[in-house]
Write a protein that holds these residues in place. Structure first.
Motif, PDB file in Angstrom:
ATOM      1  N   THR A  53       0.868  -1.177   0.000  1.00  0.00           N
ATOM      2  CA  THR A  53       0.000   0.000   0.000  1.00  0.00           C
ATOM      3  C   THR A  53       0.902   1.225   0.000  1.00  0.00           C
ATOM      4  OG1 THR A  53      -0.038   0.035   2.397  1.00  0.00           O
ATOM      5  CG2 THR A  53      -1.862  -1.073   1.319  1.00  0.00           C
ATOM      6  N   ARG A  55       2.504   3.952   1.867  1.00  0.00           N
ATOM      7  CA  ARG A  55       2.732   4.272   3.270  1.00  0.00           C
ATOM      8  C   ARG A  55       3.976   5.135   3.385  1.00  0.00           C
ATOM      9  NH1 ARG A  55       2.343  -0.375   6.358  1.00  0.00           N
ATOM     10  NH2 ARG A  55       1.607  -1.606   4.630  1.00  0.00           N
ATOM     11  N   GLN A  81       8.664   2.063  15.843  1.00  0.00           N
ATOM     12  CA  GLN A  81       7.703   2.277  14.769  1.00  0.00           C
ATOM     13  C   GLN A  81       6.534   1.317  14.857  1.00  0.00           C
ATOM     14  OE1 GLN A  81      10.088   2.511  11.168  1.00  0.00           O
ATOM     15  NE2 GLN A  81       9.056   4.424  10.795  1.00  0.00           N
ATOM     16  N   GLU A  82       6.747   0.269  15.606  1.00  0.00           N
ATOM     17  CA  GLU A  82       5.629  -0.654  15.758  1.00  0.00           C
ATOM     18  C   GLU A  82       4.562   0.008  16.594  1.00  0.00           C
ATOM     19  OE1 GLU A  82       6.856  -4.437  17.159  1.00  0.00           O
ATOM     20  OE2 GLU A  82       8.518  -4.484  15.751  1.00  0.00           O
ATOM     21  N   GLY A  83       3.643   0.609  15.945  1.00  0.00           N
ATOM     22  CA  GLY A  83       2.540   1.234  16.639  1.00  0.00           C
ATOM     23  C   GLY A  83       2.944   2.483  17.395  1.00  0.00           C
ATOM     24  N   GLY A  84       4.180   2.906  17.258  1.00  0.00           N
ATOM     25  CA  GLY A  84       4.638   4.054  18.023  1.00  0.00           C
ATOM     26  C   GLY A  84       3.830   5.283  17.660  1.00  0.00           C
ATOM     27  N   GLY A  85       2.930   5.671  18.512  1.00  0.00           N
ATOM     28  CA  GLY A  85       2.147   6.865  18.272  1.00  0.00           C
ATOM     29  C   GLY A  85       1.197   6.725  17.116  1.00  0.00           C
ATOM     30  N   GLN A  86       1.275   5.631  16.431  1.00  0.00           N
ATOM     31  CA  GLN A  86       0.412   5.481  15.280  1.00  0.00           C
ATOM     32  C   GLN A  86      -0.972   5.114  15.775  1.00  0.00           C
ATOM     33  OE1 GLN A  86       2.683   3.411  12.599  1.00  0.00           O
ATOM     34  NE2 GLN A  86       1.592   4.044  10.792  1.00  0.00           N
ATOM     35  N   ALA A  87      -1.933   5.907  15.375  1.00  0.00           N
ATOM     36  CA  ALA A  87      -3.246   5.666  15.932  1.00  0.00           C
ATOM     37  C   ALA A  87      -4.127   4.873  14.979  1.00  0.00           C
ATOM     38  CB  ALA A  87      -3.911   6.975  16.304  1.00  0.00           C
ATOM     39  N   GLY A  88      -3.538   4.337  13.938  1.00  0.00           N
ATOM     40  CA  GLY A  88      -4.335   3.507  13.041  1.00  0.00           C
ATOM     41  C   GLY A  88      -4.715   2.215  13.739  1.00  0.00           C
ATOM     42  N   ASP A  89      -5.598   1.478  13.154  1.00  0.00           N
ATOM     43  CA  ASP A  89      -5.953   0.206  13.794  1.00  0.00           C
ATOM     44  C   ASP A  89      -5.183  -0.948  13.161  1.00  0.00           C
ATOM     45  OD1 ASP A  89      -9.056  -0.687  12.113  1.00  0.00           O
ATOM     46  OD2 ASP A  89      -7.165   0.094  11.380  1.00  0.00           O
ATOM     47  N   GLN A  90      -4.156  -0.612  12.389  1.00  0.00           N
ATOM     48  CA  GLN A  90      -3.336  -1.654  11.792  1.00  0.00           C
ATOM     49  C   GLN A  90      -2.380  -2.208  12.837  1.00  0.00           C
ATOM     50  OE1 GLN A  90      -5.028  -2.335   9.162  1.00  0.00           O
ATOM     51  NE2 GLN A  90      -3.310  -2.357   7.776  1.00  0.00           N
ATOM     52  N   PRO A  91      -2.116  -3.496  12.783  1.00  0.00           N
ATOM     53  CA  PRO A  91      -1.132  -4.033  13.708  1.00  0.00           C
ATOM     54  C   PRO A  91       0.257  -3.556  13.328  1.00  0.00           C
ATOM     55  CG  PRO A  91      -1.802  -5.688  12.134  1.00  0.00           C
ATOM     56  CD  PRO A  91      -2.649  -4.485  11.885  1.00  0.00           C
ATOM     57  N   HIS A  94       6.197  -5.672  11.005  1.00  0.00           N
ATOM     58  CA  HIS A  94       7.506  -6.251  11.261  1.00  0.00           C
ATOM     59  C   HIS A  94       7.710  -7.413  10.317  1.00  0.00           C
ATOM     60  CE1 HIS A  94       5.069  -9.092  13.550  1.00  0.00           C
ATOM     61  NE2 HIS A  94       4.496  -8.029  14.032  1.00  0.00           N
TER      62      HIS A  94
ATOM     63  N   SER B 167      -4.715  -3.323  -2.118  1.00  0.00           N
ATOM     64  CA  SER B 167      -3.657  -2.310  -2.117  1.00  0.00           C
ATOM     65  C   SER B 167      -4.242  -0.918  -1.941  1.00  0.00           C
ATOM     66  CB  SER B 167      -2.911  -2.339  -3.450  1.00  0.00           C
ATOM     67  OG  SER B 167      -1.699  -2.999  -3.318  1.00  0.00           O
ATOM     68  N   GLY B 319       8.773   3.757  23.946  1.00  0.00           N
ATOM     69  CA  GLY B 319       8.731   3.958  22.509  1.00  0.00           C
ATOM     70  C   GLY B 319       7.358   3.936  21.887  1.00  0.00           C
ATOM     71  N   ALA B 320       6.360   3.541  22.645  1.00  0.00           N
ATOM     72  CA  ALA B 320       5.057   3.396  22.030  1.00  0.00           C
ATOM     73  C   ALA B 320       4.016   4.150  22.843  1.00  0.00           C
ATOM     74  CB  ALA B 320       4.676   1.925  21.951  1.00  0.00           C
ATOM     75  N   LEU B 321       3.123   4.781  22.136  1.00  0.00           N
ATOM     76  CA  LEU B 321       2.081   5.506  22.816  1.00  0.00           C
ATOM     77  C   LEU B 321       0.889   4.581  23.008  1.00  0.00           C
ATOM     78  CD1 LEU B 321       1.996   8.425  23.731  1.00  0.00           C
ATOM     79  CD2 LEU B 321       0.598   8.906  21.746  1.00  0.00           C
ATOM     80  N   TYR B 400      10.139  11.484  19.925  1.00  0.00           N
ATOM     81  CA  TYR B 400      11.389  10.766  19.678  1.00  0.00           C
ATOM     82  C   TYR B 400      11.694  10.797  18.199  1.00  0.00           C
ATOM     83  CZ  TYR B 400       8.412   6.835  18.299  1.00  0.00           C
ATOM     84  OH  TYR B 400       7.488   6.052  17.693  1.00  0.00           O
ATOM     85  N   PRO B 433      -0.601   8.234   3.985  1.00  0.00           N
ATOM     86  CA  PRO B 433      -0.358   9.322   3.050  1.00  0.00           C
ATOM     87  C   PRO B 433      -1.628   9.638   2.269  1.00  0.00           C
ATOM     88  CG  PRO B 433       1.178   7.492   2.711  1.00  0.00           C
ATOM     89  CD  PRO B 433       0.146   7.026   3.665  1.00  0.00           C
ATOM     90  N   GLU B 463       7.653   0.225  -1.872  1.00  0.00           N
ATOM     91  CA  GLU B 463       6.323  -0.337  -1.692  1.00  0.00           C
ATOM     92  C   GLU B 463       5.316   0.394  -2.573  1.00  0.00           C
ATOM     93  OE1 GLU B 463       5.341  -1.123   2.362  1.00  0.00           O
ATOM     94  OE2 GLU B 463       3.305  -1.657   1.772  1.00  0.00           O
TER      95      GLU B 463
END
Lengths: 368, 509
Positions: A53, A55, A81-91, A94, B167, B319-321, B400, B433, B463
């Motif tokens: 997709t 991204r 980056q794994e979900g860090g602050g990302q508020a999407g519902d995607q897992p 990795h 996609s 590292g994660a919110l 960060y 995006p 990608e």
């Protein structure tokens, strides 16, 4: 009813196998692509199985976190980056680590390299003991107690002793009544194989050469294991003299000094003579070196050993010549010349990592 | 309770004790002013729960391997004890909630209360107002239709097209559903389709073919169809964010393919509000389960277990919110501020720190305010309006950044504006995006031109190229994408065979 997810899961596994098949050359070439290796399965990292997709890319490596620390403090968590602050519902994204059983891997290898199935020798003569839980015994652990049989014995005893009361049919088993599940030993035909790996560890074999041998050994193990019920491996290292070592040592040892290949061949035939009767075992010696040997005197000794005591005993003898900066590559020429017509000796030259693929096919492609 | 005395755990609808608890919690929730949808609870095993979760909550969904992949990940996470799903709530009327049957009683109470929080949010938040409340049925219909396409066109063909369509699943204009101009949420198509290619009469005698299907006639027909499709092709009058809609209307695909595109699009619109309100929704549910549990439901003996599990859901890693944590703290902060009157210009302009700290007008409008916020906000407006400097300091939020020198992530900033900006960027367009269709007749060759609305962050180009490949499969003609890396405007092209990349001095769109 088959669960829906099982179908999708099966399809997913199929796609993975296809992916591995497609990239097999890459996996074969780079030993490190095969990640953790367990007893029955390996885990393979697959980067691109997800649906592509649009991204954000690399320069999006920031986010919001929570906790103590001054600016400049590294944050302990893995990859934020794994979900860090990302508020999407995607897992979190990795690498997908996929467990593939060695059998499946061997199957893929076999299909891609078009390896023939091996015809084991003398399978009718070899038997192995197998335990089957289909017997009953009077002693055993409580966890294996056979409830029905125990009850029946107790009932018989109660009736025989005239203690049975139809109005109050309580049966209490005593120790003599108890019956347990037990096993019988059954003989099943079995074909065993042993691989004797020999490697030249003299000064001229560098890290890269050993890496090639390690990778190649993994794939040979995988394939032969899929062909035989039981597979043993032995490891011999040699420089001017040979010794038997364990797997770890085999791949890590570093020696220096001269090279007498005959020492390894001598030890190999000794091991075969002592532990592996050719009538019961399929024997596969593999020898890897850079092709340098200590003079033609020793080479002649090698040829004699092969001729007299090794080749008659084994399914096939494989010699892999790994190219190194110092190796002359003479040994392969000598073998090829001498055993031109022998179908029990296979030689293969491995120039670099990308040569592994071809040499596996050389070694295993004859189906012996 | 180990395997030695394997207990057959119950599954299915609530019975007995849980039924009573459910009613008790619902009563308490209503007394606080919550207004949840009717909610059906189901107890299921972890295998089943992972299956349902893999399907995004809908076990009747269409078949696709990515659900299998999801399942594998969930199963692994559960087996190795890395992750565990307590509950799953489906926005539907009635609302469905799946609970794991191996949860302890305290967990179940907490989860039931949590579910009512979500259920209330689904029903009353504006952003959910346009979602289909019969989605369980609708998803089942999608499943049936796609299975029918598979029967008709073959598994491989349909899967390939689905892969391509997926996609694009984020390329929708999720704001458009609230627009009165919007006409439809899904398209209806005839099963019988009008073929886009020339129909040949069937013959199994090769030598007859040229009499039965005269080449000249075929050519004429082909041209006619081509002309007609040429005419049908329109260009978007304005750049369109709903790329899926554009392709549905204008791409030269068969009807079953349109149906798949439409399915993906419809499901995208259904899930969008959940992504739009993640922080609010989880925070709201957490706020209420905590309040209901501690004030109404829990017995004295249960409070320690509850505190233990509750704190686990609110745990933060540097590292994660954690959206649960951020959400619930913000809700509480809003309630406190409106209780004490800490808002408005008088409070904000006050520069006496001591006075500000002890500011309390005893307004008591907190509860009322949070219900109002729950009604009309989404995450972006929520953060924009209610994230305060004091809050960031109290919660120890930071930005960060990846440090290329040390190749690790480091705290870069504790500045309020920076935190807010970073958070808002993450939430804009749900972290994806923004891609628009700009021109469908690019270079007058009916090539498709897409454009990334560049906000300072670049695409993952590799990608993106793969995604363009998938779009090209649908559009059939070459696909172009105008994007930007650092300051260089770029035009990527995929013509069906190879990828081209060109640096542009002047943007084409």
């Amino acid at each position: 009813m088959i669960k829906r997810i099982e179908k999708d899961f099966a399809r997913f596994r199929e796609i993975i196998k296809g992916q591995i098949r497609k990239d097999l050359r890459k996996y074969v070439t780079h030993g490190e692509m095969i990640g953790k290796r367990g007893k029955y399965a390996v885990s393979i990292p697959l980067p691109s199985i997800r649906i592509p997709t649009f991204r954000y890319g690399k320069n999006d490596r920031s986010g919001v976190g929570q906790g103590e620390g001054e600016p400049g403090t590294p944050i302990a968590a893995g990859d934020p980056q794994e979900g860090g602050g990302q508020a999407g519902d995607q897992p979190g994204e990795h690498l997908l680590e996929i467990d593939v059983t060695l059998d499946e891997l061997a199957q893929i290898l076999g299909e891609e390299l078009e390896l023939p199935r091996i015809q084991p020798r003398g399978k009718s003569t070899m038997y192995a003991d197998r335990d089957r839980y289909n017997a009953i015994s009077r002693a055993g652990p409580e966890s294996l107690r056979h409830f029905k049989r125990t009850y029946r014995e107790a009932l018989k005893r109660t009736l025989a002793m005239g203690q049975y009361d139809p109005d109050n049919p309580i049966i209490i088993p005593v120790r003599e009544d108890k019956r347990y599940r037990s096993w019988k030993v059954k003989q099943v035909p079995q074909n065993n194989a042993v691989i004797v790996y020999m490697m030249d560890v003299s000064g001229s074999m560098g890290e890269e050469q050993k890496e090639i041998v390690r990778t190649e050994a993994f794939w040979i193990d995988t394939w032969l294991r899929s062909q035989y019920k039981k597979l043993e491996t032995r490891y011999i290292v040699h420089d001017a003299s040979a010794k038997e070592v364990d797997r770890e040592t085999f791949f890590s040892i570093k020696e220096s000094g001269g090279t007498k290949i005959s020492s390894a061949f001598g030890l190999c035939s000794e091991i075969i003579r002592k532990s592996f009767n050719p009538a019961e075992w399929n024997i596969y010696p593999f020898h890897f070196s850079d092709g340098d040997n200590w003079g033609s005197e020793d080479t002649r000794k090698c040829l004699d050993l092969l001729n007299e005591s090794i080749l008659p005993q084994v399914n096939v003898f494989c010699y892999g010549q790994v190219k190194s900066a110092y190796g002359s590559g003479q040994f392969k020429k000598d073998l090829d010349e001498h055993f031109k017509d022998s179908d029990r000796l296979i030689t293969s030259e491995i120039r670099d990592k990308s040569g592994i693929y071809g040499s596996i096919k050389d070694f295993l492609g004859k189906g012996r | 309770m180990a395997s030695a005395t394997r207990r057959k755990a119950k599954t299915g609808r609530f019975t007995g004790g849980l039924r009573g608890i459910e009613e008790e919690i619902l009563g308490a929730a209503r007394a606080f002013g919550l207004d949840p949808l009717p909610t059906v609870f189901e107890l299921i095993t972890h295998d089943q729960l992972n299956e349902v979760a893999a399907y995004g909550g809908f076990p009747t969904r269409y078949p696709h391997w990515r659900f299998g992949m999801q399942f594998e990940e969930l199963q692994k996470g559960y087996t190795f004890g890395l992750s565990k799903i307590y509950e799953l709530v489906i926005n539907n009327d009635p609302c469905y909630a799946y609970l794991m049957n191996s949860n302890t009683l305290v967990d179940q109470k907490m989860v039931i209360a949590h579910v009512y929080g979500h259920s209330d949010f689904f029903k009353n938040n504006l952003w959910f107002s346009q979602t289909n409340r019969r989605m369980i049925d609708e998803m089942a219909n999608h499943g049936t239709r796609i299975r029918r396409h598979i029967e008709r066109h073959g598994e491989k063909t349909v899967e390939e097209f689905l892969d391509a369509a997926l996609s694009l699943e984020w390329l929708i204009d999720y704001h458009s559903v609230y627009s009165p101009l919007r006409k439809r949420t899904r398209y209806e198509f005839d099963e019988e389709e009008e073929t886009a290619s020339v129909q040949r009469l069937k013959t199994d005698r090769d030598y007859m073919d040229r009499y039965i299907n005269p080449p000249a006639y075929l050519e004429a027909q082909r041209r006619k169809i081509q002309e007609r499709t040429q005419q049908q092709r329109k260009f978007p009058e304005q750049p369109m964010k709903d790329v899926l809609e554009f392709l549905i209307e204008h791409a030269p695909v068969e009807n079953w393919q349109r149906d798949i595109l439409s399915t993906v699009r419809e499901e995208g619109y259904y899930f969008a509000p959940q992504a739009l309100t993640k922080i609010m929704n989880e925070g709201w549910a957490t706020y209420w389960h905590s309040k209901l549990m501690t004030e109404k439901i829990l017995g004295d003996a249960e409070i320690v277990d509850f505190a233990d599990h509750h704190s686990a859901t609110l745990g933060v890693q540097p590292g994660a919110l954690n959206p649960y944590k951020l959400g619930v703290e913000l809700w509480r902060d809003i309630e406190e501020r409106w209780n004490k009157g800490r808002f408005g210009s008088e409070y904000e302009l006050c520069d006496d720190l001591a006075r500000k700290r002890s500011w309390d007008l005893r307004l008591g409008e907190g509860r009322e305010k949070i219900f109002e916020v729950r009604r009309i906000y989404n995450d972006v407006t929520f953060i924009d309006d209610f994230l305060t400097k004091e809050f960031c300091e109290e919660q120890k939020l930071f930005v960060y950044r990846h440090n290329p020198q040390s190749n690790r992530y480091e705290i870069s900033d504790r500045d309020f504006e920076a935190i807010k900006k970073s958070l808002l960027f993450r939430l804009t367009n749900m972290g994806h995006p923004i891609i628009q269709v700009v021109d469908a007749n690019f270079q007058n060759r009916s090539e498709l031109l897409l454009k990334q609305v560049h906000e300072g962050v670049d695409l993952d180009l590799e990608e993106a190229k793969d995604a363009m490949k998938n779009i090209q499969r649908i559009w059939k003609r070459p696909v172009n994408l105008q994007t930007q890396t650092e300051d260089q405007v770029k035009l990527l092209t995929f013509d069906g065979q190879k990828h081209l990349e060109e640096d542009l001095s002047t943007p084409v769109a």
